[in-house]
Design a protein around this motif. Sequence first.
Motif, PDB file in Angstrom:
ATOM      1  N   ILE A  13      -0.502 -34.070   4.357  1.00 12.75           N
ATOM      2  CA  ILE A  13      -1.656 -33.612   5.134  1.00 12.75           C
ATOM      3  C   ILE A  13      -2.041 -32.206   4.716  1.00 12.75           C
ATOM      4  N   LEU A  14      -3.347 -32.011   4.507  1.00 12.10           N
ATOM      5  CA  LEU A  14      -3.889 -30.691   4.178  1.00 12.10           C
ATOM      6  C   LEU A  14      -4.341 -30.040   5.472  1.00 12.10           C
ATOM      7  N   GLY A  15      -3.821 -28.854   5.745  1.00 10.53           N
ATOM      8  CA  GLY A  15      -4.129 -28.170   7.010  1.00 10.53           C
ATOM      9  C   GLY A  15      -2.942 -28.307   7.932  1.00 10.53           C
ATOM     10  N   SER A  16      -2.627 -27.228   8.663  1.00  8.95           N
ATOM     11  CA  SER A  16      -1.334 -27.196   9.361  1.00  8.95           C
ATOM     12  C   SER A  16      -1.438 -26.812  10.832  1.00  8.95           C
ATOM     13  N   GLY A  17      -2.594 -27.075  11.437  1.00  9.09           N
ATOM     14  CA  GLY A  17      -2.781 -26.728  12.849  1.00  9.09           C
ATOM     15  C   GLY A  17      -2.348 -27.847  13.783  1.00  9.09           C
ATOM     16  N   GLY A  31       7.876 -44.063  11.343  1.00  6.01           N
ATOM     17  CA  GLY A  31       8.894 -44.071  10.294  1.00  6.01           C
ATOM     18  C   GLY A  31       8.462 -43.504   8.959  1.00  6.01           C
ATOM     19  N   TYR A  32       7.318 -42.804   8.927  1.00  2.56           N
ATOM     20  CA  TYR A  32       6.883 -42.163   7.679  1.00  2.56           C
ATOM     21  C   TYR A  32       7.477 -40.756   7.577  1.00  2.56           C
ATOM     22  N   GLY A  33       7.605 -40.277   6.348  1.00  6.35           N
ATOM     23  CA  GLY A  33       7.865 -38.866   6.111  1.00  6.35           C
ATOM     24  C   GLY A  33       6.529 -38.125   6.073  1.00  6.35           C
ATOM     25  N   VAL A  34       6.554 -36.824   6.335  1.00 12.95           N
ATOM     26  CA  VAL A  34       5.308 -36.044   6.336  1.00 12.95           C
ATOM     27  C   VAL A  34       5.510 -34.734   5.583  1.00 12.95           C
ATOM     28  N   HIS A  35       4.619 -34.454   4.633  1.00 12.23           N
ATOM     29  CA  HIS A  35       4.564 -33.142   3.993  1.00 12.23           C
ATOM     30  C   HIS A  35       3.234 -32.486   4.362  1.00 12.23           C
ATOM     31  N   VAL A  36       3.277 -31.209   4.720  1.00 16.86           N
ATOM     32  CA  VAL A  36       2.044 -30.501   5.076  1.00 16.86           C
ATOM     33  C   VAL A  36       1.787 -29.400   4.059  1.00 16.86           C
ATOM     34  N   PHE A  37       0.514 -29.210   3.716  1.00 12.30           N
ATOM     35  CA  PHE A  37       0.134 -28.185   2.729  1.00 12.30           C
ATOM     36  C   PHE A  37      -0.912 -27.272   3.349  1.00 12.30           C
ATOM     37  N   SER A  38      -0.635 -25.966   3.354  1.00 15.56           N
ATOM     38  CA  SER A  38      -1.628 -24.976   3.798  1.00 15.56           C
ATOM     39  C   SER A  38      -1.178 -23.612   3.297  1.00 15.56           C
ATOM     40  N   PRO A  39      -2.025 -22.598   3.413  1.00 14.60           N
ATOM     41  CA  PRO A  39      -1.623 -21.269   2.937  1.00 14.60           C
ATOM     42  C   PRO A  39      -0.614 -20.597   3.874  1.00 14.60           C
ATOM     43  N   ASP A  40      -0.354 -21.191   5.028  1.00 17.13           N
ATOM     44  CA  ASP A  40       0.449 -20.500   6.044  1.00 17.13           C
ATOM     45  C   ASP A  40       1.900 -20.978   6.082  1.00 17.13           C
ATOM     46  N   TRP A  53       4.596 -27.018   2.636  1.00 12.98           N
ATOM     47  CA  TRP A  53       4.207 -26.364   1.387  1.00 12.98           C
ATOM     48  C   TRP A  53       3.290 -25.204   1.740  1.00 12.98           C
ATOM     49  N   SER A  54       3.660 -23.994   1.342  1.00 15.54           N
ATOM     50  CA  SER A  54       2.818 -22.833   1.634  1.00 15.54           C
ATOM     51  C   SER A  54       2.245 -22.290   0.342  1.00 15.54           C
ATOM     52  N   ALA A  55       0.983 -22.624   0.088  1.00 13.92           N
ATOM     53  CA  ALA A  55       0.301 -22.115  -1.109  1.00 13.92           C
ATOM     54  C   ALA A  55      -1.197 -22.173  -0.845  1.00 13.92           C
ATOM     55  N   ALA A  56      -1.941 -21.405  -1.626  1.00 13.17           N
ATOM     56  CA  ALA A  56      -3.394 -21.382  -1.452  1.00 13.17           C
ATOM     57  C   ALA A  56      -3.977 -22.751  -1.793  1.00 13.17           C
ATOM     58  N   TYR A  57      -5.099 -23.085  -1.152  1.00  6.05           N
ATOM     59  CA  TYR A  57      -5.734 -24.379  -1.421  1.00  6.05           C
ATOM     60  C   TYR A  57      -6.283 -24.461  -2.844  1.00  6.05           C
ATOM     61  N   ALA A  62       0.583 -25.926  -7.456  1.00  2.98           N
ATOM     62  CA  ALA A  62       1.233 -26.325  -6.197  1.00  2.98           C
ATOM     63  C   ALA A  62       0.617 -27.636  -5.694  1.00  2.98           C
ATOM     64  N   LEU A  63      -0.697 -27.779  -5.818  1.00  6.41           N
ATOM     65  CA  LEU A  63      -1.356 -29.023  -5.369  1.00  6.41           C
ATOM     66  C   LEU A  63      -0.851 -30.225  -6.174  1.00  6.41           C
ATOM     67  N   ASP A  64      -0.659 -30.018  -7.471  1.00  5.72           N
ATOM     68  CA  ASP A  64      -0.149 -31.113  -8.319  1.00  5.72           C
ATOM     69  C   ASP A  64       1.225 -31.566  -7.841  1.00  5.72           C
ATOM     70  N   GLU A  65       2.070 -30.593  -7.579  1.00  4.99           N
ATOM     71  CA  GLU A  65       3.435 -30.909  -7.143  1.00  4.99           C
ATOM     72  C   GLU A  65       3.428 -31.611  -5.780  1.00  4.99           C
ATOM     73  N   PHE A  66       2.603 -31.068  -4.884  1.00  4.65           N
ATOM     74  CA  PHE A  66       2.445 -31.670  -3.555  1.00  4.65           C
ATOM     75  C   PHE A  66       1.967 -33.117  -3.703  1.00  4.65           C
ATOM     76  N   ALA A  67       0.950 -33.320  -4.538  1.00  8.05           N
ATOM     77  CA  ALA A  67       0.382 -34.663  -4.724  1.00  8.05           C
ATOM     78  C   ALA A  67       1.445 -35.638  -5.245  1.00  8.05           C
ATOM     79  N   ARG A  68       2.295 -35.141  -6.139  1.00 14.61           N
ATOM     80  CA  ARG A  68       3.348 -36.009  -6.694  1.00 14.61           C
ATOM     81  C   ARG A  68       4.398 -36.367  -5.650  1.00 14.61           C
ATOM     82  N   SER A  69       4.532 -35.507  -4.625  1.00 12.38           N
ATOM     83  CA  SER A  69       5.623 -35.706  -3.659  1.00 12.38           C
ATOM     84  C   SER A  69       5.237 -36.649  -2.508  1.00 12.38           C
ATOM     85  N   VAL A  70       3.966 -37.082  -2.468  1.00 11.49           N
ATOM     86  CA  VAL A  70       3.519 -37.919  -1.347  1.00 11.49           C
ATOM     87  C   VAL A  70       2.812 -39.180  -1.851  1.00 11.49           C
ATOM     88  N   ASP A  71       2.645 -40.173  -0.976  1.00 10.30           N
ATOM     89  CA  ASP A  71       2.042 -41.451  -1.370  1.00 10.30           C
ATOM     90  C   ASP A  71       0.551 -41.533  -1.079  1.00 10.30           C
TER      91      ASP A  71
END
Length: 380
Positions: A13-17, A31-40, A53-57, A62-71
């Motif tokens: 998920i992009l955005g962490s609010g 039963g899913y795993g969840v990875h969140v990506f945001s600058p915070d 994942w804390s990195a700029a959008y 970082a986005l490539d790595e995040f994308a590889r880690s999720v379905d």
Amino acid sequence: MLKQIAPGATLGILGSGQLGRMFAIEARRLGYGVHVFSPDQNTPTGAVADREWSAAYDDFDALDEFARSVDVVTLEFENISTEALNRIEKKTPVRPGSKVLEVAQNRLREKSAMQSFGLPTAPFAAIDSLETLKSKLNEFGGKGILKTASWGYDGKGQQMVTSDDDLASVWESYADAETILEGFVDFTRELSILGIRDANGNFDCFDPIVNVHANHILDVSLAGPGLFESKTIQAARDIVRTVMESLDAVGVLCVELFQTSTGDLLINEIAPRPHNSAHLTIDAHYCCQFAQQVRAICNLPLGSTKLRQPAAMANLLGDLWPATGEPNWSKVLAVPEIKLHLYGKKEAKPGRKMGHLTALAESVDTAETFVRNARQSLLL
Ligand SMILES: Nc1ncnc2c1ncn2[C@@H]1O[C@H](COP(=O)(O)OP(=O)(O)O)[C@@H](O)[C@H]1O
Ligand SMILES: [Mg+2]
């Protein structure tokens, strides 16, 4: 038919609010795993995710790595650049995709798109000079709302204007941004409708929800039988279906609507994600908006949009917080009709959405009274 992304997979998920947080909770329930990506860091979503994942959008590595880690990737925040989404889309499906975001990120593109789908909006015009502001305001009857085309939320970047105002000084504060003027809609009430659509085109929606704003921020939402005539419900359903199908939107999408004194519906804006007004679906409906988002992006069967009980939701803004410590939660926790939801935000600020209350009752009126009284009791 696209394949199911079965429980056990990892959702990004992009955005962490708070919207991401409630999505993550529903994803985990299934039963899913969840990875969140945001600058915070240490975010409301991160607190309930498997990985934060804390990195700029625009950090493409970082986005490539995040994308590889999720379905599959979804979002809770629409202001992510289309370049970033396209980058993710090369590796992992993004639902909704960049095409939808491009429209939803900009009020001018959004309203033009709605018109091109044959859907009614408030009158609007792009404003690039004081002269166009004056002439368009005149055309719209001397009263309008000036808005930055991008980046606004909770009323930020917008201002009511009339022909009697000192338009030159108003215009000065907008001149640097892309600006839209909307004619002022003298609505009788505001409503929202949430659609759910999967990548195979299956569609459903909740019945419309009544929304009451205070200081340009959503304050109270209501759901239950008798709020709308059946023809209004059908019109709202047709609108959200047309929007989602025309944009090929996958996931959950909210259309904010104005109802005029003649009963007609005008589109205010769209949000291609879960929406504050549908938080009451967590307690009041068979399958809430966040569980629907999980199902839709994973090609699982969509859940029932049926209402269990009339309901009212009241936002808890930071303004309710005492100078030190927390509001007295025992006041609302003791009331059986009231459900308390808190987003785990560290610092309360005026206008910041910290949580919400939902009340369930035999009628919408009773639910509204319960929820308003419960919120008020926190101040005592
Ligand atoms: N053209 C309009 N006419 C009348 N009221 C409006 C208009 N545009 C916005 N508003 C009021 O301001 C609120 C916030 O505006 P909106 O465009 O939805 O921005 P945000 O992105 O901040 O939610 C609306 O829910 C409505 O109450
Ligand atoms: Mg809005």
